[in-house]
Structure formats: C-alpha cells, structure tokens
Motif scaffolding. Structure first.
Motif, short mmCIF file in Angstrom:
data_model
loop_
_atom_site.label_atom_id
_atom_site.label_comp_id
_atom_site.label_asym_id
_atom_site.label_seq_id
_atom_site.Cartn_x
_atom_site.Cartn_y
_atom_site.Cartn_z
N PRO A 250 1.31 -1.06 -0.30
CA PRO A 250 0.14 -0.18 0.34
C PRO A 250 0.96 1.54 -0.08
O PRO A 250 2.32 1.27 0.14
N ASP A 251 0.40 2.17 -0.06
CA ASP A 251 0.54 3.78 -1.01
C ASP A 251 0.38 4.49 0.79
O ASP A 251 -0.22 4.44 0.86
N LEU A 252 1.75 4.64 1.15
CA LEU A 252 1.56 4.83 2.66
C LEU A 252 2.31 6.19 3.16
O LEU A 252 2.96 6.52 4.37
N THR A 253 2.65 6.94 2.18
CA THR A 253 3.98 8.22 1.97
C THR A 253 2.55 9.24 2.65
O THR A 253 0.87 8.74 2.48
N ILE A 254 3.24 9.97 3.05
CA ILE A 254 2.45 11.25 3.50
C ILE A 254 2.30 12.65 2.45
O ILE A 254 0.15 13.27 2.57
N GLU A 255 2.11 11.87 1.58
CA GLU A 255 1.33 13.01 0.70
C GLU A 255 0.78 12.25 -0.04
O GLU A 255 -0.40 13.31 -0.22
N THR A 256 0.44 10.86 -0.38
CA THR A 256 -0.94 10.45 -0.31
C THR A 256 -1.86 10.82 0.80
O THR A 256 -3.00 11.22 0.24
N TRP A 257 -1.68 10.51 2.04
CA TRP A 257 -2.42 11.18 2.86
C TRP A 257 -2.88 12.27 3.15
O TRP A 257 -3.94 12.88 2.48
N ALA A 258 -1.97 12.91 2.65
CA ALA A 258 -2.85 14.60 2.70
C ALA A 258 -3.33 15.29 1.46
O ALA A 258 -4.11 15.87 1.48
N HIS A 259 -2.75 13.87 0.23
CA HIS A 259 -3.54 14.62 -0.70
C HIS A 259 -5.08 13.77 -0.53
O HIS A 259 -6.35 14.66 -0.71
N GLN A 260 -5.04 12.66 -0.29
CA GLN A 260 -6.41 11.80 0.00
C GLN A 260 -7.38 12.93 1.40
O GLN A 260 -8.68 13.22 0.96
N LYS A 261 -6.74 13.64 2.01
CA LYS A 261 -7.77 13.84 3.23
C LYS A 261 -7.84 16.01 2.66
O LYS A 261 -9.30 16.32 2.40
N ALA A 262 -6.89 16.85 1.85
CA ALA A 262 -7.80 17.94 0.52
C ALA A 262 -8.80 17.25 -0.16
O ALA A 262 -9.43 18.41 -0.40
N LEU A 263 -8.84 16.33 -0.56
CA LEU A 263 -9.89 15.73 -1.58
C LEU A 263 -11.21 15.75 -0.98
O LEU A 263 -11.94 16.44 -1.15
N GLU A 264 -11.00 14.95 0.12
CA GLU A 264 -12.24 15.32 1.33
C GLU A 264 -12.34 16.38 1.66
O GLU A 264 -13.48 16.73 1.95
N ARG A 265 -11.71 17.45 2.11
CA ARG A 265 -12.04 18.94 2.76
C ARG A 265 -12.63 19.43 1.61
O ARG A 265 -14.00 20.62 1.72
N LEU A 266 -12.76 19.18 0.56
CA LEU A 266 -12.83 19.76 -0.66
C LEU A 266 -14.40 19.58 -0.63
O LEU A 266 -15.25 20.04 -1.29
N GLU A 267 -14.40 18.02 -0.49
CA GLU A 267 -15.98 17.28 -0.48
C GLU A 267 -16.82 17.71 0.13
O GLU A 267 -18.51 18.45 -0.27
N MET A 268 -16.42 18.11 0.92
CA MET A 268 -17.05 18.71 2.59
C MET A 268 -17.67 20.16 2.12
O MET A 268 -18.47 20.14 2.66
N GLU A 269 -16.47 20.60 1.88
CA GLU A 269 -17.21 22.04 1.55
C GLU A 269 -17.72 22.37 0.30
O GLU A 269 -18.52 23.08 0.01
N LYS A 270 -17.76 21.60 -0.86
CA LYS A 270 -18.65 21.46 -1.72
C LYS A 270 -20.30 20.97 -1.13
O LYS A 270 -21.18 21.62 -1.80
N SER A 271 -20.47 20.25 -0.52
CA SER A 271 -21.71 19.96 -0.01
C SER A 271 -22.15 20.59 1.18
O SER A 271 -23.10 20.54 0.96
#
Length: 100
Positions: free
Chosen positions: A78-99
């Motif tokens: 699995p890809d467990l790098t900090i960049e991947t985690w931060a990218h997923q969290k940023a996408l989650e925040r963008l989805e929350m802002e859109k909703s």
C-alpha cells in the motif's frame, strides 16, 4: 630513531609481521599458473554438458523465488506516504466544502 621508523616498528611488531618473510594474509596458492578457464575449470568434452553440483539447483530455485516474491510484494504494497495521505485529506475537505 625517527618517528616514521618508530611507528613502522610498532605497527609491524603489533601485528606479527616483518618487512621480510612470508605474510600471514597472503599465500602463494596451490596452482602454479592459471590455465585460462573461468574458475580454473576445464570445459567438458564436445557433446557433453557440465554436471550440476549439489548446491546449484536449490540456490537457483531460491534466488528465482526470492525475486518473484519481492517483485510481487513490493509492487502490491500500500501507498502509505505522507503526500498520499495529505492529498486524500485535501480531497475530503474539498468534498465537504462543496456539499455545504
């Protein structure tokens, strides 16, 4: 006595060596001269193949399986790098802002 000769004397007397005489780290070997073949093995006669030694088959099989297992395992990790985690969290925040 100069410093370099004193140092040389101490080093050689400490490690049990002298300037003259045989070295304890090198030996002249058992063969008088190289015969020109790889690992000093003469090739088999024409039409015959070389016989494998007892250790060769297990060594080759183990090496092949190690390469396969590492190749599959390292590609499937699995890809467990900090960049991947931060990218997923940023996408989650963008989805929350859109909703909202």
């Amino acid at each position: 006595m100069s410093f370099s000769s004193t140092l040389r004397h101490r080093l050689f007397s400490r490690f049990g060596s002298t300037h003259a005489g045989p070295s304890r780290w090198k030996s002249p070997g058992h063969q008088e001269k190289p015969n020109g073949y790889l690992f000093n093995r003469t090739p088999p006669p024409p039409g015959q193949s070389r016989n494998w030694e007892d250790w060769e088959l297990p060594c080759y099989v183990t090496s092949f399986l190690t390469v396969v297992i590492l190749g599959v395992g390292l590609n499937a990790k699995p890809d467990l790098t900090i960049e991947t985690w931060a990218h997923q969290k940023a996408l989650e925040r963008l989805e929350m802002e859109k909703s909202e």
